[in-house]
Design an enzyme around this catalytic site. Structure first.
Site, PDB file in Angstrom:
ATOM      1  CB  VAL A   1      18.594  28.653  57.088  1.00  0.00           C
ATOM      2  CG1 VAL A   1      19.608  29.157  56.059  1.00  0.00           C
ATOM      3  CG2 VAL A   1      17.801  27.485  56.518  1.00  0.00           C
TER       4      VAL A   1
ATOM      5  CG  PHE B   1      14.690  31.264  57.035  1.00  0.00           C
ATOM      6  CD1 PHE B   1      15.644  30.959  56.079  1.00  0.00           C
ATOM      7  CD2 PHE B   1      13.385  30.837  56.834  1.00  0.00           C
ATOM      8  CE1 PHE B   1      15.299  30.243  54.940  1.00  0.00           C
ATOM      9  CE2 PHE B   1      13.033  30.124  55.705  1.00  0.00           C
ATOM     10  CZ  PHE B   1      13.996  29.822  54.753  1.00  0.00           C
ATOM     11  CG  ASP B   2      20.010  34.526  62.234  1.00  0.00           C
ATOM     12  OD1 ASP B   2      19.367  35.156  63.086  1.00  0.00           O
ATOM     13  OD2 ASP B   2      21.159  34.837  61.872  1.00  0.00           O
ATOM     14  CE  LYS B   3      16.312  41.231  61.828  1.00  0.00           C
ATOM     15  NZ  LYS B   3      17.285  42.105  61.108  1.00  0.00           N
TER      16      LYS B   3
ATOM     17  CG  ASP C   1      21.254  32.478  65.606  1.00  0.00           C
ATOM     18  OD1 ASP C   1      20.896  33.042  66.653  1.00  0.00           O
ATOM     19  OD2 ASP C   1      21.286  33.046  64.507  1.00  0.00           O
TER      20      ASP C   1
END
Length: 632
Positions: A523, A320-322, A529
């Site tokens: 995600v 996961f990207d934050k 990203d």
């Protein structure tokens, strides 16, 4: 879309052929032997009902392309040659019925996309030069203002120019709860206005609208071959010639080697051709893929192809990207701690009045909080406002010169600096992942202001659900510092946390995860990203609705920016994979079982066609079960 023909008109040949078969059997039953009228009617039924079958079947035979139509053509012509008129006609009619059922099931699977096409209205009430009139959507241009009354559907993508309302956009994003829309907010074609009158400034032409893009992408996805389907096509390439060889051997070997009756064994060989038709096998994958992609679209998940749907079902790790994924991506005021005897409401009004002059994202969080609390900060007059680059800001409100900024900035300004006890409090807040600002004057500190990117309410639940589904590792990748990353990561329940990452570092982590776990999903928001999203086996973008980048770059887009759709997508993908495997195994199993009836000589054309049509119907109905997978 053209108007759909009535059933009788669309299937005229089938109905006429069926009538001929009934009449032919009537003549058979009323005479002692097969009469000429019965034979002619059976021949008519074969010709009328099987015309399109023979046309493509003979063309394929001439090209040595032995598909199921070629097999059926040989079997039916063979049945006629050996005098099995009635069975040849029944084979034709049952094959035609199975094709109608197959077409019906595919139409049913695509129904969600057809319903999307009909969602957006074809006309809209538009205001031009102080005049209001209804015009066709094709005549509406970017910049036009639509008047959308309560309960009406919005005809074009745009942004609210005046008014406010709750808008039901479930058809586009899958959200069950209407979204509040105010001036400046984006609205989508096909969504339904609630109780307020709104004016919408058109931002996209009808062919560029979000719903038009969704329809186009889903139709493309449904037409694309999935890996399972590619396997079936490769299998059929070798399977079909093998069936023809087996049928030939069944027809000639017993008479040549064991003195068998030529008529009986040619009949058996023809039955082998019919039972060997890979109808059920060929339909087993596409009906499942089309159904699953249609169901996903209806629930606000855009899957851009069968390959991505199947890949999602095999994922072992999720990264996961934050910011904007596990968090809301919007800073919010979390703490306002007084360090003096000032009135909190009045001080917040002064701080917000100053921050309202700033363009910094953290300033916006303070202003939003003040607005929520009904603060009178907009009435305050700000004088001598100055932004101190990289440190903070200063200005005069109600005769008081305020300084707001980083602890280091206030350490320089405040007489005597910041006490150790306050520094401890600041460090404690920073350890929780908060960005801390200090407000004060040259004579003393007034307050600590903490701002943080809030974790989505659904993040922890989603991560826990993924672990329940058997995902081996969930990892958060962020460019933020370790303290902030730890605070957010622990709050969401991810199994691993990686901080201080550049885009190339995230890419490297995706590759290392693939070495360790095999299949990995990433995600993110579809904009940042990009390398990591592209490198992952499945790239999942948040908030695809209205976001061109997300729709174009991601393999799967969660249209409503709703992370809870991720476990649903994984569940649907796994169910699709399971059903495809069931269908393929069942299709091949039924064929083998029917072929075993050749050994005692029990296989008939009737058994062969019922086995073939029955298997086709069962795999089709099994594929349609994917419509029942719900978003829970």
């Amino acid at each position: 879309m053209g108007k759909k023909k009535p059933f009788w008109q669309e299937n005229m040949n089938l109905l006429l052929s069926l009538a001929m078969i009934i009449a032919a059997y009537f003549f058979q039953w009323t005479s002692d032997e097969e009469s000429l009228p019965a034979i002619l009617l059976f021949l008519g039924a074969i010709t009328v009902g099987g015309f399109s079958l023979f046309k493509s079947g003979i063309q394929n035979l001439l090209k040595l392309d032995f598909d199921m139509r070629a097999l059926m053509t040989v079997a039916i012509i063979g049945a006629a040659i050996i005098g099995e008129w009635s069975e040849g006609a029944v084979v034709v009619i049952l094959f035609a019925i199975s094709e109608v059922l197959e077409r019906y099931s595919m139409d049913k699977a695509r129904a969600s996309i057809r319903s999307l096409m009909d969602i957006a209205p074809k006309e809209a009430l538009v205001r031009r030069k102080d005049r209001e009139f209804n015009i066709h959507v094709n005549e509406i241009v970017v910049g036009d203002v639509m008047i959308v009354k309560p309960g009406e559907k919005i005809a074009m993508d745009g942004e609210v120019a005046a008014g406010s309302s709750a808008v039901n956009q479930a058809a586009i994003t899958g959200e069950s709860v209407p979204a509040e829309k105010n001036t400046g907010d984006e609205v989508f074609a096909g969504s339904i206005n609630g109780e307020g009158l709104i004016e919408v400034k058109v931002t996209r032409l009808v062919d560029d609208s979000t719903i038009a893009k969704i329809i186009h992408l889903v139709e493309e996805a449904q037409a694309e071959k999935a890996p399972s389907q590619a396997f079936v096509d490769r299998f059929a390439k070798y399977y079909t010639p093998m069936i023809i060889l087996v049928a030939f051997l069944v027809a000639v070997m017993p008479p040549l080697l064991f003195n068998g009756d030529w008529s009986d064994w040619i009949y058996q060989g023809l039955a082998v051709l019919v039972v060997g038709c890979p109808c059920a096998l060929v339909i087993s994958t596409p009906v499942s893929i089309v159904t699953a992609i249609g169901n996903a679209a209806k629930n606000g998940v855009l899957v851009k192809g069968g390959v991505h749907l199947e890949e999602m079902g095999t994922i072992k790790a999720v990264a996961f990207d934050k910011t904007g994924t596990l968090t809301k991506g919007l800073p919010a005021l979390t703490d306002f701690v007084l360090l003096s005897s000032s009135d909190e409401t009045e001080l917040l009004a002064h701080v917000a009045a100053l921050e309202n002059k700033s363009q910094h994202p953290l300033a916006a969080a303070i202003v939003r909080n003040a607005e929520t609390l009904g603060s009178s900060f907009r009435e305050k007059k700000v004088e001598e406002f100055t932004s101190v680059t990289g440190k903070g800001l200063k200005g005069v409100v109600d005769g008081v010169a305020y300084h707001i900024g980083s602890p280091n900035y206030l350490e320089e300004i405040v007489a005597g600096g910041i006490p150790p006890s306050v520094f401890e409090k600041i460090a404690s807040m920073q350890a929780e992942g908060k960005t801390v600002m200090v407000a004060g004057t040259s004579s003393g500190l007034l307050a600590l202001i903490a701002v943080a990117d809030e974790v989505r309410e659904s993040s922890r639940e989603v991560v826990a659900r993924l672990h329940e589904l058997g995902i081996e590792k969930t990892i958060m990748l962020t460019g933020d510092n370790k303290g902030t990353a730890q605070a957010i990561g622990i709050g969401t329940g991810v199994s691993d946390i990686e901080s201080d990452l550049l885009p190339e570092d995230k890419l490297a982590f995706i590759k290392s995860l693939q070495k360790e776990h095999g299949k990995v999903a990433m995600v993110g928001d579809g904009i940042n990203d990009a390398p990591a999203l592209a490198a992952a086996n499945v790239g999942v973008a948040m908030g695809g609705a209205g976001t061109d980048t997300a729709l174009e770059t991601a393999d799967i887009a969660l249209m409503a920016d709703d992370l809870k759709k991720l476990p649903f997508t994984m569940k649907l993908s796994r169910k699709t994979l399971a059903i495809i495997k069931q269908n393929i195994a069942f299709s091949i199993g039924v064929k083998l079982l029917a072929l075993l009836l050749v050994i005692p000589g029990w296989l008939t054309l009737w058994i062969a066609i019922f086995a073939d049509m029955g298997a086709t119907l069962i795999v089709t109905l099994n594929g349609l079960r994917l419509l029942r997978v719900k978003d829970k």
